[in-house]
Design a protein around this motif. Structure first.
Motif, PDB file in Angstrom:
ATOM      1  N   GLU A 138       5.136   3.875   2.143  1.00 23.39           N
ATOM      2  CA  GLU A 138       4.511   2.627   1.732  1.00 23.39           C
ATOM      3  C   GLU A 138       4.615   1.596   2.840  1.00 23.39           C
ATOM      4  O   GLU A 138       5.435   1.718   3.755  1.00 23.39           O
ATOM      5  CB  GLU A 138       5.146   2.096   0.452  1.00 23.39           C
ATOM      6  CG  GLU A 138       6.589   1.672   0.584  1.00 23.39           C
ATOM      7  CD  GLU A 138       7.159   1.176  -0.739  1.00 23.39           C
ATOM      8  OE1 GLU A 138       7.730   0.072  -0.747  1.00 23.39           O
ATOM      9  OE2 GLU A 138       7.032   1.896  -1.747  1.00 23.39           O
ATOM     10  N   SER A 170      -1.306  -4.115  -5.423  1.00 24.81           N
ATOM     11  CA  SER A 170      -0.850  -2.753  -5.156  1.00 24.81           C
ATOM     12  C   SER A 170      -2.055  -1.851  -4.943  1.00 24.81           C
ATOM     13  O   SER A 170      -3.040  -1.931  -5.681  1.00 24.81           O
ATOM     14  CB  SER A 170       0.000  -2.241  -6.327  1.00 24.81           C
ATOM     15  OG  SER A 170       0.349  -0.885  -6.142  1.00 24.81           O
ATOM     16  N   TRP A 171      -1.963  -1.017  -3.920  1.00 23.17           N
ATOM     17  CA  TRP A 171      -3.002  -0.032  -3.607  1.00 23.17           C
ATOM     18  C   TRP A 171      -2.292   1.301  -3.425  1.00 23.17           C
ATOM     19  O   TRP A 171      -1.507   1.474  -2.493  1.00 23.17           O
ATOM     20  CB  TRP A 171      -3.737  -0.444  -2.341  1.00 23.17           C
ATOM     21  CG  TRP A 171      -4.954   0.354  -1.967  1.00 23.17           C
ATOM     22  CD1 TRP A 171      -6.254   0.035  -2.199  1.00 23.17           C
ATOM     23  CD2 TRP A 171      -4.982   1.601  -1.252  1.00 23.17           C
ATOM     24  NE1 TRP A 171      -7.088   0.993  -1.685  1.00 23.17           N
ATOM     25  CE2 TRP A 171      -6.337   1.976  -1.098  1.00 23.17           C
ATOM     26  CE3 TRP A 171      -3.990   2.439  -0.737  1.00 23.17           C
ATOM     27  CZ2 TRP A 171      -6.723   3.135  -0.449  1.00 23.17           C
ATOM     28  CZ3 TRP A 171      -4.369   3.610  -0.094  1.00 23.17           C
ATOM     29  CH2 TRP A 171      -5.723   3.945   0.050  1.00 23.17           C
ATOM     30  N   GLU A 172      -2.520   2.244  -4.353  1.00 18.06           N
ATOM     31  CA  GLU A 172      -1.806   3.523  -4.333  1.00 18.06           C
ATOM     32  C   GLU A 172      -2.805   4.672  -4.295  1.00 18.06           C
ATOM     33  O   GLU A 172      -3.673   4.763  -5.162  1.00 18.06           O
ATOM     34  CB  GLU A 172      -0.918   3.666  -5.571  1.00 18.06           C
ATOM     35  CG  GLU A 172       0.117   2.571  -5.742  1.00 18.06           C
ATOM     36  CD  GLU A 172       0.904   2.730  -7.037  1.00 18.06           C
ATOM     37  OE1 GLU A 172       1.577   3.761  -7.191  1.00 18.06           O
ATOM     38  OE2 GLU A 172       0.813   1.838  -7.894  1.00 18.06           O
ATOM     39  N   LEU A 194       0.818  -4.711   7.117  1.00 20.04           N
ATOM     40  CA  LEU A 194      -0.574  -4.270   6.993  1.00 20.04           C
ATOM     41  C   LEU A 194      -1.479  -4.684   8.157  1.00 20.04           C
ATOM     42  O   LEU A 194      -2.281  -3.865   8.623  1.00 20.04           O
ATOM     43  CB  LEU A 194      -1.159  -4.763   5.668  1.00 20.04           C
ATOM     44  CG  LEU A 194      -0.613  -4.084   4.411  1.00 20.04           C
ATOM     45  CD1 LEU A 194      -1.295  -4.637   3.167  1.00 20.04           C
ATOM     46  CD2 LEU A 194      -0.792  -2.571   4.484  1.00 20.04           C
ATOM     47  N   LYS A 250       0.865  -1.177   0.000  1.00 23.84           N
ATOM     48  CA  LYS A 250       0.000   0.000   0.000  1.00 23.84           C
ATOM     49  C   LYS A 250       0.901   1.226   0.000  1.00 23.84           C
ATOM     50  O   LYS A 250       1.863   1.306   0.767  1.00 23.84           O
ATOM     51  CB  LYS A 250      -0.924   0.020   1.220  1.00 23.84           C
ATOM     52  CG  LYS A 250      -2.042  -1.011   1.169  1.00 23.84           C
ATOM     53  CD  LYS A 250      -3.084  -0.766   2.266  1.00 23.84           C
ATOM     54  CE  LYS A 250      -3.944   0.440   1.954  1.00 23.84           C
ATOM     55  NZ  LYS A 250      -5.080   0.589   2.910  1.00 23.84           N
TER      56      LYS A 250
END
Length: 239
Positions: free
Chosen positions: A66, A140-142, A72, A30
């Motif tokens: 990140e 992927s989380w952006e 997480l 992330k």
């Protein structure tokens, strides 16, 4: 978001580990970008890495942070332990395409992320990119933030404003010391209500930022840690 809203009352780490395993790929990351924030926001030194590149805004020099999939679960847990009651996400229609690896990419040109606290709402406006594996797990989380606003609920301000107005009326009628003290006290209470000590200048709580900073340090040492595990050799010699 539904799963986060229905988290267990004790906010236990096992729930978040299962949550991450279910929705995120083993290589997932992330990323949060704050490169587009103006000079008025104190971004310098908050997330100290030498090189940062955001593929959404392509700002140089860039600023952001990140978290890898290993971090997480703890990050989710700390977020809700630090006062976050709920997190909402509003997006427009995405641009969907596939890359050469068969991953599905969703680009949201307009995304709003809202963090709800008991005495505050933090609303972030930006762009979102999510990359899914072929089995629909998040790789992927952006989120690239343009700006954010900190909103105080009316229910907290109305009593303070009413009290201040009443004190002002009394002060106009008579300038006695007691009325003056009431006016000053009401003004101070309103000032305290307008202060937002829960979050920093980027809209994140101190514990959340601290966890991210520790994650950055661990990430920078990941290659060395992996090498030590594989070879049995540490910084001081054989392990």
């Amino acid at each position: 978001m539904y799963e986060q809203q229905h988290r267990p009352q004790d906010n236990n780490i096992e729930f978040w580990r299962k949550f991450v395993t279910e929705f995120f790929a083993p290589i997932a990351k992330k990323k949060w970008c704050v490169s587009m924030y103006g000079s008025g926001r104190q971004t310098t030194g908050v997330f100290p890495q030498d090189v940062w590149h955001c593929e959404i805004c392509n700002r140089k020099p860039g600023r952001g942070f990140e978290a890898t999939v290993e971090v997480l679960p703890r990050l989710f847990k700390i977020k809700y332990e630090s006062g976050t009651l709920e997190e909402l996400l509003y997006v427009d229609m995405p641009r969907e395409y596939q890359n050469s690896s068969g991953q599905i990419i969703l680009d949201y040109a307009k995304a709003i992320q809202e963090s709800i606290f008991d005495q505050l709402r933090v609303v972030r406006d930006g762009q979102l990119r999510i990359v899914f594996s072929p089995d629909l797990k998040i790789c992927s989380w952006e989120f690239c933030a343009r700006r954010h606003e900190e909103l105080i609920p009316r229910r907290l301000l109305i009593p303070q404003i009413s009290q201040l107005g009443l004190a002002a009326q009394k002060y106009q009628v008579a300038t006695q010391n007691a009325s003056s003290n009431l006016f000053v006290a009401s003004a101070r209470q309103l000032g305290k209500a307008l202060e937002v000590p829960l979050v920093n200048d980027l809209g994140y709580t101190k514990r959340y930022v601290r966890c991210l900073q520790i994650s950055e340090v661990v990430n920078s040492m990941k290659d060395l840690i992996d090498y030590s595990r594989e070879t049995g050799i540490g910084p001081m010699g054989l392990i």
